[in-house]
Design a protein around this motif. Structure first.
Motif, PDB file in Angstrom:
ATOM      1  N   MET A  37       0.848  -1.212   0.000  1.00 60.11           N
ATOM      2  CA  MET A  37       0.000   0.000   0.000  1.00 60.11           C
ATOM      3  C   MET A  37       0.872   1.247   0.000  1.00 60.11           C
ATOM      4  N   PRO A  38       0.668   2.128  -0.946  1.00 56.92           N
ATOM      5  CA  PRO A  38       1.443   3.371  -0.932  1.00 56.92           C
ATOM      6  C   PRO A  38       1.124   4.185   0.317  1.00 56.92           C
ATOM      7  N   VAL A  39       2.130   4.962   0.763  1.00 57.24           N
ATOM      8  CA  VAL A  39       1.917   5.839   1.919  1.00 57.24           C
ATOM      9  C   VAL A  39       0.868   6.888   1.562  1.00 57.24           C
ATOM     10  N   ASN A  40      -0.101   7.053   2.440  1.00 59.08           N
ATOM     11  CA  ASN A  40      -1.078   8.122   2.234  1.00 59.08           C
ATOM     12  C   ASN A  40      -1.581   8.629   3.582  1.00 59.08           C
ATOM     13  N   LYS A  41      -1.169   9.819   3.948  1.00 58.69           N
ATOM     14  CA  LYS A  41      -1.526  10.379   5.258  1.00 58.69           C
ATOM     15  C   LYS A  41      -2.798  11.237   5.198  1.00 58.69           C
ATOM     16  N   VAL A  42      -3.415  11.278   4.018  1.00 58.47           N
ATOM     17  CA  VAL A  42      -4.579  12.152   3.854  1.00 58.47           C
ATOM     18  C   VAL A  42      -5.838  11.496   4.407  1.00 58.47           C
ATOM     19  N   PHE A  43      -6.506  12.185   5.349  1.00 58.93           N
ATOM     20  CA  PHE A  43      -7.776  11.725   5.903  1.00 58.93           C
ATOM     21  C   PHE A  43      -8.923  12.411   5.164  1.00 58.93           C
ATOM     22  N   ASP A  44     -10.074  11.734   5.124  1.00 61.08           N
ATOM     23  CA  ASP A  44     -11.215  12.282   4.385  1.00 61.08           C
ATOM     24  C   ASP A  44     -11.939  13.387   5.152  1.00 61.08           C
ATOM     25  N   THR A  45     -11.985  13.251   6.486  1.00 60.86           N
ATOM     26  CA  THR A  45     -12.735  14.247   7.259  1.00 60.86           C
ATOM     27  C   THR A  45     -11.925  14.686   8.482  1.00 60.86           C
ATOM     28  N   PHE A  46     -12.257  15.898   8.942  1.00 57.92           N
ATOM     29  CA  PHE A  46     -11.630  16.415  10.164  1.00 57.92           C
ATOM     30  C   PHE A  46     -12.072  15.599  11.372  1.00 57.92           C
ATOM     31  N   ASP A  47     -13.335  15.184  11.358  1.00 56.75           N
ATOM     32  CA  ASP A  47     -13.840  14.386  12.484  1.00 56.75           C
ATOM     33  C   ASP A  47     -13.053  13.076  12.614  1.00 56.75           C
ATOM     34  N   ALA A  48     -12.782  12.430  11.485  1.00 55.06           N
ATOM     35  CA  ALA A  48     -12.023  11.174  11.529  1.00 55.06           C
ATOM     36  C   ALA A  48     -10.588  11.430  12.005  1.00 55.06           C
ATOM     37  N   ALA A  49     -10.034  12.568  11.616  1.00 54.40           N
ATOM     38  CA  ALA A  49      -8.632  12.849  11.940  1.00 54.40           C
ATOM     39  C   ALA A  49      -8.412  13.076  13.436  1.00 54.40           C
ATOM     40  N   VAL A  50      -9.470  13.522  14.150  1.00 55.08           N
ATOM     41  CA  VAL A  50      -9.307  13.770  15.597  1.00 55.08           C
ATOM     42  C   VAL A  50     -10.062  12.747  16.450  1.00 55.08           C
ATOM     43  N   ALA A  51     -10.606  11.708  15.806  1.00 53.44           N
ATOM     44  CA  ALA A  51     -11.493  10.779  16.513  1.00 53.44           C
ATOM     45  C   ALA A  51     -10.815  10.080  17.695  1.00 53.44           C
ATOM     46  N   ASP A  52      -9.501   9.851  17.595  1.00 52.68           N
ATOM     47  CA  ASP A  52      -8.827   9.136  18.674  1.00 52.68           C
ATOM     48  C   ASP A  52      -8.115  10.051  19.674  1.00 52.68           C
ATOM     49  N   VAL A  53      -8.383  11.335  19.613  1.00 47.61           N
ATOM     50  CA  VAL A  53      -7.841  12.251  20.630  1.00 47.61           C
ATOM     51  C   VAL A  53      -8.636  12.047  21.915  1.00 47.61           C
ATOM     52  N   VAL A  54      -7.907  11.810  23.022  1.00 50.06           N
ATOM     53  CA  VAL A  54      -8.589  11.430  24.266  1.00 50.06           C
ATOM     54  C   VAL A  54      -8.615  12.577  25.279  1.00 50.06           C
ATOM     55  N   ASP A  55      -9.514  12.440  26.260  1.00 50.63           N
ATOM     56  CA  ASP A  55      -9.596  13.404  27.361  1.00 50.63           C
ATOM     57  C   ASP A  55      -8.224  13.543  28.035  1.00 50.63           C
ATOM     58  N   GLY A  56      -7.921  14.756  28.466  1.00 48.68           N
ATOM     59  CA  GLY A  56      -6.678  14.978  29.207  1.00 48.68           C
ATOM     60  C   GLY A  56      -5.461  15.178  28.332  1.00 48.68           C
ATOM     61  N   SER A  57      -5.630  15.200  27.019  1.00 48.82           N
ATOM     62  CA  SER A  57      -4.479  15.351  26.121  1.00 48.82           C
ATOM     63  C   SER A  57      -3.889  16.752  26.211  1.00 48.82           C
ATOM     64  N   MET A  58      -2.577  16.825  25.940  1.00 48.60           N
ATOM     65  CA  MET A  58      -1.961  18.132  25.714  1.00 48.60           C
ATOM     66  C   MET A  58      -1.928  18.370  24.211  1.00 48.60           C
ATOM     67  N   ILE A  59      -2.423  19.535  23.793  1.00 51.76           N
ATOM     68  CA  ILE A  59      -2.528  19.833  22.359  1.00 51.76           C
ATOM     69  C   ILE A  59      -1.862  21.168  22.044  1.00 51.76           C
ATOM     70  N   HIS A  60      -0.890  21.147  21.121  1.00 49.62           N
ATOM     71  CA  HIS A  60      -0.349  22.385  20.573  1.00 49.62           C
ATOM     72  C   HIS A  60      -1.331  22.886  19.513  1.00 49.62           C
ATOM     73  N   VAL A  61      -1.776  24.132  19.661  1.00 47.52           N
ATOM     74  CA  VAL A  61      -2.717  24.702  18.695  1.00 47.52           C
ATOM     75  C   VAL A  61      -1.993  25.784  17.897  1.00 47.52           C
ATOM     76  N   GLY A  62      -1.816  25.525  16.615  1.00 46.31           N
ATOM     77  CA  GLY A  62      -1.094  26.463  15.751  1.00 46.31           C
ATOM     78  C   GLY A  62      -1.836  27.773  15.590  1.00 46.31           C
ATOM     79  N   GLY A  63      -1.173  28.726  14.958  1.00 48.47           N
ATOM     80  CA  GLY A  63      -1.772  30.038  14.754  1.00 48.47           C
ATOM     81  C   GLY A  63      -1.057  31.086  15.582  1.00 48.47           C
ATOM     82  N   PHE A  64      -1.454  32.326  15.365  1.00 48.75           N
ATOM     83  CA  PHE A  64      -0.825  33.417  16.111  1.00 48.75           C
ATOM     84  C   PHE A  64      -1.871  34.415  16.590  1.00 48.75           C
ATOM     85  N   GLY A  65      -2.561  35.074  15.637  1.00 51.95           N
ATOM     86  CA  GLY A  65      -3.492  36.105  16.073  1.00 51.95           C
ATOM     87  C   GLY A  65      -4.588  36.431  15.073  1.00 51.95           C
ATOM     88  N   THR A  66      -4.400  36.098  13.808  1.00 49.66           N
ATOM     89  CA  THR A  66      -5.453  36.407  12.834  1.00 49.66           C
ATOM     90  C   THR A  66      -5.972  35.130  12.173  1.00 49.66           C
TER      91      THR A  66
END
Lengths: 226, 255
Positions: free
Chosen positions: B1-30
């Motif tokens: 299987m070729p490497v493919n990191k692309v997920f179809d939905t945002f919901d699927a991409a974060v589905a396994d994030v659990v309670d209590g996680s530390m998350i770096h949130v990108g961005g700055f101000g705008t």
């Protein structure tokens, strides 16, 4: 003590104009939020200066005020859109602060709430707040080669912002080398505060009367000119 | 299987994030810098007890709406702009590690309200030390000494040591469970390029977590990104999701 309320004071743009005299060709300059951000407007393009903004540009051009020319992906740390100037580059936040911490910024101009006679900077924690936001000013204050503060001489209620000893939490100790206010220019030296320039309409003695910290008045004090 | 990191939905991409996680949130101000769709997906997932890091704690829904309507400044706020303040406002955040937890004047952001009520914990840190602590995590550096902060509130309780006659404070790396970031283009390997000042904390946070998820404008064919110009290399990124062609106008809509 009189408040000298009828005396002239520079507005923010005029303070920025005075500060622009301290920006010389070839310098790497970081302008903080508030009045300092106005300074770049007074640096003509022929004077080649690289303006750095901590969110990740070195060498940006003028602040854009034409909504049609705005690029939301080219903004300074205050969220103002800026021009893409020849020779500029983008960088990540960690690279941007490597530039600051590494000592590559010649001068940073910052706003402040208070400055101490020893050069202490207190610019992040307004009175009455549970916490303040220290932002990027702290790295600039510790690591830029020169720290210039642009602020009004007094608070809206008339309290001096140049203090013998600051009473707000400090952003960085003994880092400020010059304060440009709406009535004077004051240098922080190893021998204390020295009054360099006084706005027309004020005497050095009157400036001292509205300043908590003790000022030395040298013989060569001059009128503040724009 | 070729490497493919692309997920179809945002919901699927974060589905396994659990309670209590530390998350770096990108961005700055705008708006253009934030991974708005990933923030919205985390809001929908309802995950809680989070520790968030980032420059700014963010605005509430009402505040963002007011700012969009008022058109403050000359930069327009797109309808799909979601601020990390949404997660704070919804009570999903237990702790914030921020340079700008509050606005020094004007609006009271949700984090300030909850801080005053004793419902969130704050670790205040300057932007440079925050960025370097995150970079250090990506680079496998446990901790480092910086001159910045000595003698101020951010150095309280931390080790101080002199180097070349100048005091430095020991700052520890911040390795998160998840980094959510915004980039411009990706390929299926996870190589990333950014757009202008949206590089900011996004490029810094890539790879500074066990799982890095990138929200991008476009996925291009492998080989199309110029290797001289790739900013974030593939190994730092585990998942890629493309922003929808039609702008979402509510964070509550599955996406």
């Amino acid at each position: 003590m009189t408040n000298f309320e009828d005396k002239p004071r520079l507005d923010e743009w005029s303070m920025a104009m005075r500060a622009s005299q301290d920006v010389r060709e070839g310098m790497i300059v970081n302008l903080g939020m508030g009045i300092p951000m106005l300074v770049s407007a007074f640096v003509e393009p022929e004077r080649e200066v690289m303006f750095h903004t901590e969110n990740g540009i070195i060498g940006y051009g003028r602040v854009i005020d034409d909504a049609d020319a705005v690029d939301p992906n080219c903004v300074n740390a205050g969220g103002q859109p800026v021009e893409r100037a020849p020779g500029m580059s983008f960088m990540s936040h960690d690279d941007s602060f490597a530039l600051i911490r590494g000592g590559w910024i010649d001068v940073t101009m910052l706003g402040s709430l208070q400055v101490g006679a020893n050069g202490d900077l207190a610019n992040y924690h307004p009175p009455g707040k549970v916490v303040g936001s220290i932002g990027g000013a702290q790295d600039l204050a510790y690591c830029a080669k020169k720290v210039v503060v642009l602020m009004t001489h007094r608070t809206k209620s008339g309290a001096s912002k140049i203090m013998q000893q600051v009473d707000l939490p400090i952003t960085a100790p003994t880092c400020v080398s010059r304060v440009i206010t709406d009535i004077a220019v004051v240098d922080v030296t190893p021998d204390g505060l020295v009054l360099r320039e006084v706005l027309s309409g004020w005497t050095p003695d009157e400036v001292q009367q509205v300043t908590d910290a003790e000022l030395t008045v040298p013989d060569d004090v001059v009128e503040l000119s724009l | 299987m070729p490497v493919n990191k692309v997920f179809d939905t945002f919901d699927a991409a974060v589905a396994d994030v659990v309670d209590g996680s530390m998350i770096h949130v990108g961005g700055f101000g705008t708006a253009a810098e934030y991974p708005s769709y990933l923030i919205a997906a985390l809001a929908r997932s309802g995950v809680s007890g989070l520790t968030l890091t980032g420059n700014h704690s963010g605005f509430s829904e009402d505040q963002l709406k007011m700012m969009k309507d008022a058109n403050l400044g000359i930069i327009k706020y797109p309808d799909d702009y979601v601020s990390p303040g949404l997660l704070v406002q919804r009570g999903q955040v237990a702790k914030g590690i921020y340079a700008f937890p509050v606005l020094n004047r004007g609006l009271e952001v949700p984090f300030e309200t909850l801080l005053n009520e004793g419902k969130v914990e704050l670790e205040l840190i300057g932007q440079g030390s925050l960025a370097e602590r995150i970079r250090a995590a990506r680079a496998g550096i446990a901790a480092f000494y910086t001159p910045v902060g000595v003698g101020t509130v951010v150095a309280e309780g931390k080790e101080v040591r002199d180097f070349d006659g100048r005091p430095h404070v020991l700052e520890h790396a911040l390795k998160a469970d998840v980094s959510i970031i915004r980039a411009h283009k990706a390929d299926r390997y996870g190589n990333l390029v950014y757009k202008g000042t949206a590089r900011t904390f996004n490029a810094t946070m890539a790879g500074a977590a066990h799982l890095t998820i990138a929200e991008v404008d476009e996925v291009v064919e492998l080989g199309e990104l110029d290797p001289e110009c790739i900013v974030t290399a593939a190994p730092y990124v585990q998942r890629v999701v493309v922003r929808p062609a039609t702008m979402s106008t509510s964070w509550e809509t599955p996406c």
